[in-house]
Write a protein that holds these residues in place. Structure first.
Motif, PDB file in Angstrom:
ATOM      1  N   GLY A 149       0.803  -1.212   0.000  1.00 47.39           N
ATOM      2  CA  GLY A 149       0.000   0.000   0.000  1.00 47.39           C
ATOM      3  C   GLY A 149       0.836   1.262   0.000  1.00 47.39           C
ATOM      4  N   SER A 150       0.133   2.396   0.114  1.00 43.17           N
ATOM      5  CA  SER A 150       0.783   3.704   0.051  1.00 43.17           C
ATOM      6  C   SER A 150       0.313   4.598   1.192  1.00 43.17           C
ATOM      7  N   LEU A 151       1.184   5.496   1.581  1.00 49.56           N
ATOM      8  CA  LEU A 151       0.863   6.545   2.542  1.00 49.56           C
ATOM      9  C   LEU A 151       1.619   7.802   2.139  1.00 49.56           C
ATOM     10  N   THR A 152       1.052   8.947   2.508  1.00 52.96           N
ATOM     11  CA  THR A 152       1.749  10.208   2.304  1.00 52.96           C
ATOM     12  C   THR A 152       1.868  10.927   3.642  1.00 52.96           C
ATOM     13  N   LEU A 153       3.080  11.259   4.002  1.00 61.97           N
ATOM     14  CA  LEU A 153       3.341  12.019   5.214  1.00 61.97           C
ATOM     15  C   LEU A 153       3.527  13.489   4.857  1.00 61.97           C
ATOM     16  N   SER A 154       3.060  14.343   5.743  1.00 70.07           N
ATOM     17  CA  SER A 154       3.248  15.787   5.582  1.00 70.07           C
ATOM     18  C   SER A 154       3.872  16.343   6.849  1.00 70.07           C
TER      19      SER A 154
ATOM     20  N   GLY B 221      13.282   4.377  -5.276  1.00 66.32           N
ATOM     21  CA  GLY B 221      12.324   3.827  -6.223  1.00 66.32           C
ATOM     22  C   GLY B 221      10.943   3.628  -5.647  1.00 66.32           C
ATOM     23  N   ARG B 222      10.807   3.724  -4.320  1.00 68.85           N
ATOM     24  CA  ARG B 222       9.496   3.533  -3.689  1.00 68.85           C
ATOM     25  C   ARG B 222       8.991   4.808  -3.016  1.00 68.85           C
ATOM     26  N   PHE B 223       9.892   5.585  -2.443  1.00 68.00           N
ATOM     27  CA  PHE B 223       9.520   6.806  -1.721  1.00 68.00           C
ATOM     28  C   PHE B 223       9.941   8.031  -2.523  1.00 68.00           C
ATOM     29  N   THR B 224       9.164   9.100  -2.385  1.00 67.79           N
ATOM     30  CA  THR B 224       9.478  10.361  -3.045  1.00 67.79           C
ATOM     31  C   THR B 224       9.317  11.508  -2.061  1.00 67.79           C
ATOM     32  N   VAL B 225      10.372  12.279  -1.902  1.00 66.95           N
ATOM     33  CA  VAL B 225      10.320  13.454  -1.029  1.00 66.95           C
ATOM     34  C   VAL B 225      10.081  14.698  -1.886  1.00 66.95           C
ATOM     35  N   SER B 226       9.287  15.608  -1.368  1.00 66.64           N
ATOM     36  CA  SER B 226       9.037  16.872  -2.058  1.00 66.64           C
ATOM     37  C   SER B 226       8.816  17.953  -1.001  1.00 66.64           C
ATOM     38  N   ARG B 227       8.835  19.200  -1.430  1.00 73.07           N
ATOM     39  CA  ARG B 227       8.663  20.285  -0.471  1.00 73.07           C
ATOM     40  C   ARG B 227       8.021  21.483  -1.146  1.00 73.07           C
ATOM     41  N   ASP B 228       7.412  22.313  -0.322  1.00 74.27           N
ATOM     42  CA  ASP B 228       6.831  23.572  -0.769  1.00 74.27           C
ATOM     43  C   ASP B 228       7.495  24.658   0.067  1.00 74.27           C
ATOM     44  N   ASN B 229       8.397  25.411  -0.529  1.00 74.88           N
ATOM     45  CA  ASN B 229       9.156  26.406   0.222  1.00 74.88           C
ATOM     46  C   ASN B 229       8.281  27.578   0.676  1.00 74.88           C
ATOM     47  N   VAL B 230       7.217  27.848  -0.034  1.00 76.11           N
ATOM     48  CA  VAL B 230       6.322  28.939   0.366  1.00 76.11           C
ATOM     49  C   VAL B 230       5.564  28.537   1.630  1.00 76.11           C
TER      50      VAL B 230
ATOM     51  N   TYR C 149       7.012  16.787   2.264  1.00 74.77           N
ATOM     52  CA  TYR C 149       6.143  15.632   2.105  1.00 74.77           C
ATOM     53  C   TYR C 149       6.979  14.378   1.855  1.00 74.77           C
ATOM     54  N   LEU C 150       6.385  13.234   2.139  1.00 73.48           N
ATOM     55  CA  LEU C 150       7.010  11.956   1.816  1.00 73.48           C
ATOM     56  C   LEU C 150       5.921  11.042   1.269  1.00 73.48           C
ATOM     57  N   GLN C 151       5.990  10.785  -0.026  1.00 72.87           N
ATOM     58  CA  GLN C 151       5.075   9.842  -0.661  1.00 72.87           C
ATOM     59  C   GLN C 151       5.714   8.462  -0.586  1.00 72.87           C
ATOM     60  N   MET C 152       5.020   7.528   0.071  1.00 71.45           N
ATOM     61  CA  MET C 152       5.563   6.189   0.268  1.00 71.45           C
ATOM     62  C   MET C 152       4.692   5.183  -0.466  1.00 71.45           C
ATOM     63  N   ASN C 153       5.279   4.511  -1.445  1.00 74.43           N
ATOM     64  CA  ASN C 153       4.575   3.493  -2.235  1.00 74.43           C
ATOM     65  C   ASN C 153       5.209   2.136  -2.009  1.00 74.43           C
ATOM     66  N   SER C 154       4.484   1.096  -2.376  1.00 73.14           N
ATOM     67  CA  SER C 154       4.989  -0.278  -2.258  1.00 73.14           C
ATOM     68  C   SER C 154       5.561  -0.527  -0.880  1.00 73.14           C
TER      69      SER C 154
END
Length: 118
Positions: A16-21, A66-75, A80-85
């Motif tokens: 499954g997947s989860l997204t952390l903020s 390959g499973r997790f993706t980190v991103s950010r909003d500087n404003v 964020y951390l998108q966690m898949n598989s």
């Protein structure tokens, strides 16, 4: 005073997947590196999961590439951390981390539990 508040943890089945903020509040500062660490066993050292610089350079632990993706909003001063598989071995308390642009001060969130059932 800066506070980091995480959200989005929970229980999910393997695959499954989860997204952390993680949102920063309080004193307004410019963050340099922002990212996520995790601690699977209380008292054990936290391990790096993923980080992103202000210029969007990322760094990932081999275990999550390959499973997790980190991103950010500087404003919004949010990361964020998108966690898949997701796998059972991803079960841990996940902590948000942010450093000021000089890298002289680190801030931590209170942690959010992620549990992956097999």
């Amino acid at each position: 005073q800066v506070q980091l508040v995480e959200s989005g943890g929970g229980l999910v089945q393997a695959g499954g997947s989860l997204t952390l903020s993680c949102a920063a509040s309080g004193s307004v500062i410019r963050f340099g590196v922002m990212g996520w660490y995790r601690q699977a066993v209380p008292g054990k050292q936290r391990e790096l999961v993923a980080t992103m610089t202000r210029g969007s350079t990322t760094n990932y632990a081999d275990a999550v590439k390959g499973r997790f993706t980190v991103s950010r909003d500087n404003v919004k001063n949010t990361v964020y951390l998108q966690m898949n598989s997701l796998k059972p071995e991803d079960t841990a308390v996940y902590y948000c981390n942010a450093a000021n642009v000089l890298g002289t001060t680190n801030y931590w969130g209170q942690g959010t539990q992620v549990t992956v059932s097999s």
